[in-house]
Design a protein around this motif. Structure first.
Motif, PDB file in Angstrom:
ATOM      1  N   VAL A 114       0.932  -1.218  -0.078  1.00 38.82           N
ATOM      2  CA  VAL A 114      -0.161  -0.171   0.041  1.00 38.82           C
ATOM      3  C   VAL A 114       0.777   1.337   0.069  1.00 38.82           C
ATOM      4  CG1 VAL A 114      -0.156   0.115   2.691  1.00 38.82           C
ATOM      5  CG2 VAL A 114      -1.862   1.147   1.204  1.00 38.82           C
ATOM      6  N   GLY A 115       0.334   2.386  -0.755  1.00 40.11           N
ATOM      7  CA  GLY A 115       1.073   3.635  -0.900  1.00 40.11           C
ATOM      8  C   GLY A 115       0.184   4.463   0.217  1.00 40.11           C
ATOM      9  N   GLU A 116       0.536   4.572   1.299  1.00 42.11           N
ATOM     10  CA  GLU A 116      -0.256   5.616   2.357  1.00 42.11           C
ATOM     11  C   GLU A 116       0.180   7.097   2.272  1.00 42.11           C
ATOM     12  OE1 GLU A 116      -3.277   6.272   4.614  1.00 42.11           O
ATOM     13  OE2 GLU A 116      -2.782   4.290   4.290  1.00 42.11           O
ATOM     14  N   PHE A 117      -0.951   7.615   1.874  1.00 44.92           N
ATOM     15  CA  PHE A 117      -0.852   8.956   1.459  1.00 44.92           C
ATOM     16  C   PHE A 117      -1.366   9.651   2.652  1.00 44.92           C
ATOM     17  CE2 PHE A 117      -1.849  12.966  -0.810  1.00 44.92           C
ATOM     18  CZ  PHE A 117      -1.192  13.183  -1.586  1.00 44.92           C
ATOM     19  N   HIS A 118      -0.298   9.995   3.615  1.00 46.97           N
ATOM     20  CA  HIS A 118      -0.892  10.239   5.009  1.00 46.97           C
ATOM     21  C   HIS A 118      -0.523  11.704   5.414  1.00 46.97           C
ATOM     22  CE1 HIS A 118      -0.942   9.506   9.157  1.00 46.97           C
ATOM     23  NE2 HIS A 118       0.320  10.307   9.256  1.00 46.97           N
ATOM     24  N   TYR A 119      -1.617  12.403   5.582  1.00 46.67           N
ATOM     25  CA  TYR A 119      -1.672  13.652   5.880  1.00 46.67           C
ATOM     26  C   TYR A 119      -2.254  14.151   7.241  1.00 46.67           C
ATOM     27  CZ  TYR A 119      -6.244  13.530   3.661  1.00 46.67           C
ATOM     28  OH  TYR A 119      -7.604  13.343   3.082  1.00 46.67           O
ATOM     29  N   LEU A 120      -2.805  13.131   8.156  1.00 47.76           N
ATOM     30  CA  LEU A 120      -3.336  13.278   9.582  1.00 47.76           C
ATOM     31  C   LEU A 120      -1.989  13.159  10.555  1.00 47.76           C
ATOM     32  CD1 LEU A 120      -5.798  13.895  11.136  1.00 47.76           C
ATOM     33  CD2 LEU A 120      -6.266  11.395  11.015  1.00 47.76           C
ATOM     34  N   HIS A 121      -1.266  14.368  10.522  1.00 50.41           N
ATOM     35  CA  HIS A 121      -0.174  14.231  11.330  1.00 50.41           C
ATOM     36  C   HIS A 121      -0.300  14.738  12.708  1.00 50.41           C
ATOM     37  CE1 HIS A 121       1.975  13.821   7.541  1.00 50.41           C
ATOM     38  NE2 HIS A 121       1.351  14.868   6.936  1.00 50.41           N
ATOM     39  N   HIS A 122      -1.022  15.968  13.172  1.00 48.38           N
ATOM     40  CA  HIS A 122      -0.684  16.553  14.383  1.00 48.38           C
ATOM     41  C   HIS A 122      -2.097  16.361  15.275  1.00 48.38           C
ATOM     42  CE1 HIS A 122       2.274  18.942  12.483  1.00 48.38           C
ATOM     43  NE2 HIS A 122       1.415  19.633  11.676  1.00 48.38           N
ATOM     44  N   ASP A 123      -2.103  16.711  16.452  1.00 45.66           N
ATOM     45  CA  ASP A 123      -3.280  16.376  17.313  1.00 45.66           C
ATOM     46  C   ASP A 123      -4.465  17.257  17.066  1.00 45.66           C
ATOM     47  OD1 ASP A 123      -2.963  18.993  18.167  1.00 45.66           O
ATOM     48  OD2 ASP A 123      -1.769  18.488  20.172  1.00 45.66           O
ATOM     49  N   ARG A 124      -5.613  16.840  17.801  1.00 47.46           N
ATOM     50  CA  ARG A 124      -6.761  17.539  17.205  1.00 47.46           C
ATOM     51  C   ARG A 124      -6.785  19.228  17.201  1.00 47.46           C
ATOM     52  NH1 ARG A 124      -9.708  13.608  21.334  1.00 47.46           N
ATOM     53  NH2 ARG A 124     -10.236  11.862  19.690  1.00 47.46           N
ATOM     54  N   SER A 125      -5.635  19.782  18.127  1.00 47.88           N
ATOM     55  CA  SER A 125      -5.747  21.199  18.173  1.00 47.88           C
ATOM     56  C   SER A 125      -4.705  21.669  17.086  1.00 47.88           C
ATOM     57  CB  SER A 125      -5.093  21.535  19.457  1.00 47.88           C
ATOM     58  OG  SER A 125      -3.810  21.183  19.493  1.00 47.88           O
ATOM     59  N   GLY A 126      -4.215  20.835  16.267  1.00 46.47           N
ATOM     60  CA  GLY A 126      -3.278  21.175  15.071  1.00 46.47           C
ATOM     61  C   GLY A 126      -1.924  21.399  15.809  1.00 46.47           C
ATOM     62  N   ARG A 127      -1.595  21.158  16.734  1.00 43.97           N
ATOM     63  CA  ARG A 127      -0.193  21.186  17.335  1.00 43.97           C
ATOM     64  C   ARG A 127       0.511  19.792  17.184  1.00 43.97           C
ATOM     65  NH1 ARG A 127      -2.689  23.873  21.532  1.00 43.97           N
ATOM     66  NH2 ARG A 127      -3.150  21.940  22.846  1.00 43.97           N
ATOM     67  N   PRO A 128       1.760  19.933  17.229  1.00 47.18           N
ATOM     68  CA  PRO A 128       2.407  18.391  16.835  1.00 47.18           C
ATOM     69  C   PRO A 128       2.625  17.617  18.045  1.00 47.18           C
ATOM     70  CG  PRO A 128       3.976  20.529  16.051  1.00 47.18           C
ATOM     71  CD  PRO A 128       2.853  20.904  16.847  1.00 47.18           C
ATOM     72  N   HIS A 129       2.305  16.221  18.013  1.00 50.53           N
ATOM     73  CA  HIS A 129       2.385  15.518  19.187  1.00 50.53           C
ATOM     74  C   HIS A 129       3.845  15.662  19.581  1.00 50.53           C
ATOM     75  CE1 HIS A 129      -1.363  13.314  18.383  1.00 50.53           C
ATOM     76  NE2 HIS A 129      -1.072  13.392  16.951  1.00 50.53           N
ATOM     77  N   ALA A 130       3.933  14.717  20.806  1.00 53.18           N
ATOM     78  CA  ALA A 130       5.386  14.995  21.540  1.00 53.18           C
ATOM     79  C   ALA A 130       6.468  14.151  20.779  1.00 53.18           C
ATOM     80  CB  ALA A 130       5.094  14.357  22.762  1.00 53.18           C
ATOM     81  N   ASP A 131       5.619  13.387  19.909  1.00 52.67           N
ATOM     82  CA  ASP A 131       6.682  12.615  18.958  1.00 52.67           C
ATOM     83  C   ASP A 131       6.043  13.075  17.631  1.00 52.67           C
ATOM     84  OD1 ASP A 131       7.852  11.377  16.960  1.00 52.67           O
ATOM     85  OD2 ASP A 131       7.431   9.203  17.728  1.00 52.67           O
ATOM     86  N   PRO A 132       6.739  14.235  16.812  1.00 57.75           N
ATOM     87  CA  PRO A 132       5.881  14.505  15.756  1.00 57.75           C
ATOM     88  C   PRO A 132       5.580  13.507  14.682  1.00 57.75           C
ATOM     89  CG  PRO A 132       7.836  16.040  16.028  1.00 57.75           C
ATOM     90  CD  PRO A 132       7.760  14.889  17.060  1.00 57.75           C
ATOM     91  N   ALA A 133       6.296  12.490  14.936  1.00 55.59           N
ATOM     92  CA  ALA A 133       5.979  11.359  13.925  1.00 55.59           C
ATOM     93  C   ALA A 133       4.801  10.438  14.233  1.00 55.59           C
ATOM     94  CB  ALA A 133       7.180  10.663  13.407  1.00 55.59           C
ATOM     95  N   GLU A 134       4.221  10.877  15.405  1.00 54.28           N
ATOM     96  CA  GLU A 134       3.283   9.759  16.104  1.00 54.28           C
ATOM     97  C   GLU A 134       2.280   9.208  15.268  1.00 54.28           C
ATOM     98  OE1 GLU A 134       1.462   7.548  18.919  1.00 54.28           O
ATOM     99  OE2 GLU A 134       3.613   8.293  18.910  1.00 54.28           O
ATOM    100  N   MET A 135       1.533   9.793  14.324  1.00 47.21           N
ATOM    101  CA  MET A 135       0.818   9.241  13.505  1.00 47.21           C
ATOM    102  C   MET A 135       1.314   8.462  12.308  1.00 47.21           C
ATOM    103  SD  MET A 135      -1.957  10.294  15.010  1.00 47.21           S
ATOM    104  CE  MET A 135      -3.750  10.498  14.111  1.00 47.21           C
ATOM    105  N   SER A 136       2.512   8.731  11.809  1.00 43.10           N
ATOM    106  CA  SER A 136       2.931   7.936  11.130  1.00 43.10           C
ATOM    107  C   SER A 136       3.577   6.356  11.950  1.00 43.10           C
ATOM    108  CB  SER A 136       4.232   8.445  10.471  1.00 43.10           C
ATOM    109  OG  SER A 136       3.915   9.449   9.483  1.00 43.10           O
TER     110      SER A 136
END
Length: 444
Positions: free
Chosen positions: A113-135
């Motif tokens: 699968v080629g995962e075209f992944h754009y859901l990066h940050h938390d619900r407020s739009g701030r980076p997670h503690a690990d900015p790559a958490e959603m990846s």
């Protein structure tokens, strides 16, 4: 060992083919061999299909947007509803939805699968503690299900041509250039399996400026690069108003589009753009089921293939997940447009076989993966078709009955040499489905 009555080999259909697998790859392929005791005997063996375009989190959206609003529904009204889903998900939800999508992809015959992944940050739009958490969660879902992954973190900076500032519904997607390049490099460290690949994806000409596109192409040169382009007629009109060029022409003028690029949708091309795409060696990433669901339009597949263009298929919004379904709708759309049958077949040839081979080659190229093939040294990503009626037909007839008919379906799937689908069901389906259902109940 696997013994196949018929198998789709690089040189054509082989009979009585025995395969040995070792360390995730095909160790040997021998035709005209009798089955031996202990062999896994199958009817029809195919290379697994690459899925070049997925938004895994949208699996939670399947079937939820088929009620008409007060006005005319369109891609743009659908997008607003999609943003609401994106704003509701936490990392655990993201992983659960991705696992369900990937289980269904494997059951359908997709093995990468080629995962075209754009859901990066938390619900407020701030980076997670690990900015790559959603990846991290995408890699975890791929690892848990066994599907090979080409991860495509998405660069998204603007809300439209101009640039126009991004809207609040897009807040979880946004990056500056430096932070985005750092995210891609963090994903390199997550790619711990031999079948993992990391590329990148400017979301669209709306979301990345000309200067940003050029900077990304320079900083991330050599990786698979994917972009949404010319999906909607409104997008074409806005691009023309902004720069005087149509989207694909503008992209070609901006970056050195070549064989490492995949242009997703590319639905609305004029003849010059279509020939430029063919000449570039890039792949057109077609998602016929989603394109139909959203009312996008029809890609000019008949002319593009006749001119030597390269295609691949993807499940995009994951409204339905089916190799056969994507290929069938690709052909049926052309039949409706041209009012003819077997539009994409070559003279005297099978429509299903032509489309399957084209999508295998284009998908492997677009995802930066080894060729999907039943050959020594190739990845042991394999799909079997079961002939429910036991008719013993040819490989081409089996493919055509699977894609356009019935009584033939996916029975078994090996991903990187491990059998992950037996009798049409993924070995982890029950546990994955429970977690998925828990998320869907909470979101309802």
């Amino acid at each position: 060992m696997i013994h196949a009555r018929i198998a789709l080999l690089p040189e054509g259909w082989g009979r009585d083919v025995r395969l040995a697998l070792d360390a995730g790859r095909i160790a040997s392929v021998q035709a005209w061999q009798a089955p031996q005791p202990g062999d896994c005997q199958v009817d029809c063996l195919l290379p697994g299909m690459p899925n070049v375009h997925s938004h895994a989190f949208q699996r939670g959206f399947s079937g939820m947007t088929e009620r008409r609003g007060p006005g005319q529904d369109s891609f743009w009204t659908w997008r607003e509803a999609m943003y609401r889903l994106a704003l509701a998900l936490d990392p655990d939800d993201m992983q659960a939805l991705a696992e369900m999508a990937y289980v269904e992809m494997l059951e359908a015959g997709f093995t990468r699968v080629g995962e075209f992944h754009y859901l990066h940050h938390d619900r407020s739009g701030r980076p997670h503690a690990d900015p790559a958490e959603m990846s991290v969660r995408i890699f975890a879902a791929a690892g848990a299900t066994g599907i090979a992954l080409t991860h495509l973190p998405v660069f998204y900076a603007h809300g439209g041509f101009g640039p126009v500032p991004a809207g609040d519904g897009q807040r979880r997607f946004l990056h500056g250039l430096d932070d985005f390049v750092a995210l891609v490099e963090a994903c390199d460290r997550l790619a711990t399996r031999p079948q993992d690949v990391v590329g990148y994806a400017p979301h669209s000409l709306r979301a990345a400026s000309t200067d940003e596109l050029r900077a990304l192409a320079q900083a991330l040169h050599g990786r698979p690069a994917h972009i949404h382009v010319a999906e909607q007629e409104r997008e074409v009109a806005e691009c023309l108003a902004f720069c005087g060029r149509r989207p694909v022409a503008q992209l070609m003028d901006t970056v050195g589009v070549g064989p490492d690029w995949c242009l997703i949708h590319a639905t609305h091309l004029d003849g010059a753009e279509r020939l430029a795409l063919v000449g570039s060696g890039a792949v057109a990433g077609l998602c016929p089921v989603t394109e139909a669901n959203l009312g996008d339009g029809l890609f000019a597949a008949r002319a593009f293939l006749a001119e030597g263009g390269r295609i691949a298929i993807g499940t995009d919004s994951n409204v339905a997940i089916s190799v056969a379904g994507e290929l069938r709708l690709l052909e049926y759309g052309q039949r409706l447009a041209w009012r003819a049958r077997s539009v994409l077949a070559e003279a005297g040839g099978s429509t299903g076989a032509r489309l399957y081979r084209a999508a295998l080659a284009g998908g492997s190229q677009a995802l930066g993966a080894p060729d999907a093939a039943i050959a020594p040294g190739a990845p042991a990503d394999l799909v079997t078709l079961s002939d429910a009626l036991g008719l013993g037909q040819s490989g081409e007839t089996m493919l055509d009955r699977w894609i356009f008919g019935r009584d033939v379906g996916v029975a078994q799937v090996w991903a990187h040499g491990a059998q992950v689908v037996r009798d049409g069901r993924h070995i982890a389906r029950e546990a994955v489905a429970r977690r998925f259902a828990d998320v869907m109940r909470r979101l309802a």
